[in-house]
Design a protein around this motif. Structure first.
Motif, PDB file in Angstrom:
ATOM      1  N   TYR A  33       0.874  -1.156  -0.122  1.00 37.75           N
ATOM      2  CA  TYR A  33       0.028  -0.067   0.016  1.00 37.75           C
ATOM      3  C   TYR A  33       0.917   1.335   0.008  1.00 37.75           C
ATOM      4  O   TYR A  33       1.929   1.323   0.734  1.00 37.75           O
ATOM      5  CB  TYR A  33      -0.918   0.017   1.310  1.00 37.75           C
ATOM      6  N   TYR A  35       0.326   5.249   1.047  1.00 37.97           N
ATOM      7  CA  TYR A  35      -0.682   6.371   1.748  1.00 37.97           C
ATOM      8  C   TYR A  35       0.134   7.604   1.933  1.00 37.97           C
ATOM      9  O   TYR A  35       1.230   7.614   1.757  1.00 37.97           O
ATOM     10  CB  TYR A  35      -0.790   6.079   3.090  1.00 37.97           C
ATOM     11  N   GLY A  42      -4.970  12.601   8.298  1.00 42.62           N
ATOM     12  CA  GLY A  42      -4.469  11.352   8.706  1.00 42.62           C
ATOM     13  C   GLY A  42      -3.996  10.587   7.463  1.00 42.62           C
ATOM     14  O   GLY A  42      -3.280  11.395   6.728  1.00 42.62           O
ATOM     15  N   LEU A  43      -4.105   9.406   7.355  1.00 42.35           N
ATOM     16  CA  LEU A  43      -3.559   8.677   6.205  1.00 42.35           C
ATOM     17  C   LEU A  43      -4.808   8.350   5.189  1.00 42.35           C
ATOM     18  O   LEU A  43      -5.540   7.823   5.435  1.00 42.35           O
ATOM     19  CB  LEU A  43      -3.002   7.274   6.727  1.00 42.35           C
ATOM     20  N   ARG A  44      -4.264   8.681   3.804  1.00 43.04           N
ATOM     21  CA  ARG A  44      -5.164   8.499   2.738  1.00 43.04           C
ATOM     22  C   ARG A  44      -4.460   7.744   1.855  1.00 43.04           C
ATOM     23  O   ARG A  44      -3.314   7.681   1.338  1.00 43.04           O
ATOM     24  CB  ARG A  44      -5.505   9.807   2.151  1.00 43.04           C
ATOM     25  N   LEU A  45      -5.295   6.689   1.340  1.00 42.19           N
ATOM     26  CA  LEU A  45      -4.670   5.519   0.363  1.00 42.19           C
ATOM     27  C   LEU A  45      -4.417   6.050  -1.091  1.00 42.19           C
ATOM     28  O   LEU A  45      -5.754   6.798  -1.629  1.00 42.19           O
ATOM     29  CB  LEU A  45      -5.815   4.367   0.614  1.00 42.19           C
ATOM     30  N   GLY A 103      -4.959  -8.102   7.666  1.00 39.62           N
ATOM     31  CA  GLY A 103      -5.236  -6.625   7.647  1.00 39.62           C
ATOM     32  C   GLY A 103      -4.172  -5.918   8.542  1.00 39.62           C
ATOM     33  O   GLY A 103      -4.031  -4.798   8.372  1.00 39.62           O
ATOM     34  N   GLN A 104      -3.500  -6.562   9.117  1.00 40.78           N
ATOM     35  CA  GLN A 104      -2.362  -5.723   9.865  1.00 40.78           C
ATOM     36  C   GLN A 104      -1.181  -5.332   8.745  1.00 40.78           C
ATOM     37  O   GLN A 104      -1.006  -6.124   7.962  1.00 40.78           O
ATOM     38  CB  GLN A 104      -1.661  -6.823  10.785  1.00 40.78           C
ATOM     39  N   LEU A 105      -1.097  -4.155   8.973  1.00 41.30           N
ATOM     40  CA  LEU A 105       0.050  -3.569   8.021  1.00 41.30           C
ATOM     41  C   LEU A 105       1.338  -3.549   8.785  1.00 41.30           C
ATOM     42  O   LEU A 105       1.529  -3.049   9.924  1.00 41.30           O
ATOM     43  CB  LEU A 105      -0.451  -2.303   7.353  1.00 41.30           C
TER      44      LEU A 105
ATOM     45  N   PHE B  34      -8.907  -1.707  13.526  1.00 44.20           N
ATOM     46  CA  PHE B  34      -7.594  -1.748  14.047  1.00 44.20           C
ATOM     47  C   PHE B  34      -7.186  -0.416  14.900  1.00 44.20           C
ATOM     48  O   PHE B  34      -8.087   0.850  14.665  1.00 44.20           O
ATOM     49  CB  PHE B  34      -6.530  -1.746  12.883  1.00 44.20           C
ATOM     50  N   TYR B  36      -3.660   1.893  15.474  1.00 43.43           N
ATOM     51  CA  TYR B  36      -2.114   1.808  15.128  1.00 43.43           C
ATOM     52  C   TYR B  36      -1.553   2.975  16.097  1.00 43.43           C
ATOM     53  O   TYR B  36      -2.405   3.999  16.467  1.00 43.43           O
ATOM     54  CB  TYR B  36      -1.923   2.118  13.817  1.00 43.43           C
ATOM     55  N   LEU B  46       1.104  -1.540  14.914  1.00 42.83           N
ATOM     56  CA  LEU B  46      -0.258  -1.947  15.349  1.00 42.83           C
ATOM     57  C   LEU B  46      -0.117  -1.984  17.128  1.00 42.83           C
ATOM     58  O   LEU B  46       0.754  -2.419  17.529  1.00 42.83           O
ATOM     59  CB  LEU B  46      -0.438  -3.380  15.009  1.00 42.83           C
ATOM     60  N   LYS B  49      -6.006  -5.274  17.491  1.00 43.34           N
ATOM     61  CA  LYS B  49      -7.019  -5.448  16.199  1.00 43.34           C
ATOM     62  C   LYS B  49      -8.130  -6.402  16.665  1.00 43.34           C
ATOM     63  O   LYS B  49      -8.189  -7.037  17.654  1.00 43.34           O
ATOM     64  CB  LYS B  49      -6.308  -6.246  14.969  1.00 43.34           C
ATOM     65  N   TYR B  51     -11.278  -8.866  15.035  1.00 41.07           N
ATOM     66  CA  TYR B  51     -11.874  -9.473  14.004  1.00 41.07           C
ATOM     67  C   TYR B  51     -13.356 -10.044  14.355  1.00 41.07           C
ATOM     68  O   TYR B  51     -14.171 -10.003  13.502  1.00 41.07           O
ATOM     69  CB  TYR B  51     -11.156 -10.829  13.401  1.00 41.07           C
ATOM     70  N   PHE B  90      -4.137   6.075  15.412  1.00 38.58           N
ATOM     71  CA  PHE B  90      -5.020   5.942  14.404  1.00 38.58           C
ATOM     72  C   PHE B  90      -6.115   4.697  14.555  1.00 38.58           C
ATOM     73  O   PHE B  90      -5.457   3.667  14.754  1.00 38.58           O
ATOM     74  CB  PHE B  90      -4.244   5.950  13.049  1.00 38.58           C
ATOM     75  N   ARG B  94     -10.918  -2.349   7.895  1.00 38.82           N
ATOM     76  CA  ARG B  94     -10.648  -3.109   6.484  1.00 38.82           C
ATOM     77  C   ARG B  94     -11.705  -3.645   6.012  1.00 38.82           C
ATOM     78  O   ARG B  94     -12.684  -3.934   6.435  1.00 38.82           O
ATOM     79  CB  ARG B  94      -9.819  -4.276   7.110  1.00 38.82           C
ATOM     80  N   ILE B 101      -7.615  -0.625   3.147  1.00 35.99           N
ATOM     81  CA  ILE B 101      -7.603  -0.436   4.834  1.00 35.99           C
ATOM     82  C   ILE B 101      -7.724   1.333   4.590  1.00 35.99           C
ATOM     83  O   ILE B 101      -6.642   1.823   4.372  1.00 35.99           O
ATOM     84  CB  ILE B 101      -6.520  -0.975   5.491  1.00 35.99           C
ATOM     85  N   PHE B 103      -8.007   4.551   7.218  1.00 36.62           N
ATOM     86  CA  PHE B 103      -7.530   5.244   8.471  1.00 36.62           C
ATOM     87  C   PHE B 103      -8.413   6.438   8.697  1.00 36.62           C
ATOM     88  O   PHE B 103      -9.042   7.119   7.866  1.00 36.62           O
ATOM     89  CB  PHE B 103      -6.024   5.522   8.387  1.00 36.62           C
TER      90      PHE B 103
END
Lengths: 116, 113
Positions: A33, A35, A42-45, A103-105, B34, B36, B46, B49, B51, B90, B94, B101, B103
């Motif tokens: 990814y 961003y 914030g963070l934008r994809l 989903g963990q980045l 999530f 972060y 991280l 999380k 699920y 943050f 997802r 994903i 934020f």
């Protein structure tokens, strides 16, 4: 330990110039990814990828291209840089286990781009 | 389309006090959620999380979050903050279908001595 490395860490470019931000991951993750981080947003994809040869548009793709030539490398390309693209850019790789994207980045340390 | 709202841009808390950082999400399916943390001049790491299952999830350094489906919320909590918790936090969601994903804008946490 997961590792995502970005280069360059700092870049000053001129308006209209071409900029390439590179990202390398040693995690063997399928997903990657890009961003951008701006105060108040914030963070934008921008773009993301499911694997080598694939690129997908994120939420703000205009003015950016992406390239994923291999599992390890994912580049963000600004063909004609503008001052509005001044930002900090983060690359991340995604954890995939048994075909399920948890989903963990894992993030790189960021690339600060200034377009004059 | 999915989205995340963190209504507090800045939060200041005294060391040793409890903390809650708010997060609300918008997502039509079952969310993967999530939290972060970003320390100065670093990338994001991280914290925890969610699920499925127990709606209260535990993370690193004493942080926990509770998923409340009826309220579309996933607030972050800590019983007693330490000066080292000063950072930007943050919340993220997802999309299971396309693996995007998203934020939130982040909350900058400052700990007063």
């Amino acid at each position: 330990e997961a590792a995502v490395t970005q280069s360059p860490r700092n870049k000053v470019a001129v308006t209209g110039g071409k900029v390439t931000l590179s990202c390398n991951q040693t995690n063997n993750h399928n997903n990657m990814y890009w961003y951008r981080q701006d105060t108040g947003h914030g963070l934008r994809l921008i773009h993301y990828s499911y694997g080598a040869g694939s690129t997908e548009k994120g939420d703000i793709p205009d003015g950016y291209k992406a390239s994923r030539p291999s599992q390890e490398n994912f580049s963000l390309i600004l063909e004609l840089a503008t001052p509005s693209q001044t930002s900090v850019y983060f690359c991340a790789s995604g954890d995939v286990r048994r075909g399920v994207n948890t989903g963990q980045l894992y993030f790189g340390e960021g690339s600060k781009l200034t377009v004059l | 389309a999915q989205s995340v709202t963190q209504p507090d841009a800045r939060v200041t808390v005294s060391e040793g006090a409890s903390l809650q950082l708010r997060c609300k999400y918008s997502y039509s399916g079952t969310p993967y959620l999530f939290w972060y943390v970003q320390y100065p001049r670093q990338g994001l790491q991280l914290l925890l999380k969610y699920y499925s299952g127990d709606p209260v999830v535990q993370g690193v350094n004493g942080f926990e979050a509770e998923f409340i489906k009826s309220n579309s919320s996933f607030h972050l909590r800590k019983a007693s903050v330490h000066w080292s918790d000063s950072a930007v936090y943050f919340c993220a969601v997802r999309n299971y279908g396309n693996e995007k994903i998203t934020f939130g804008a982040g909350t900058k946490l400052t700990i007063k001595p």
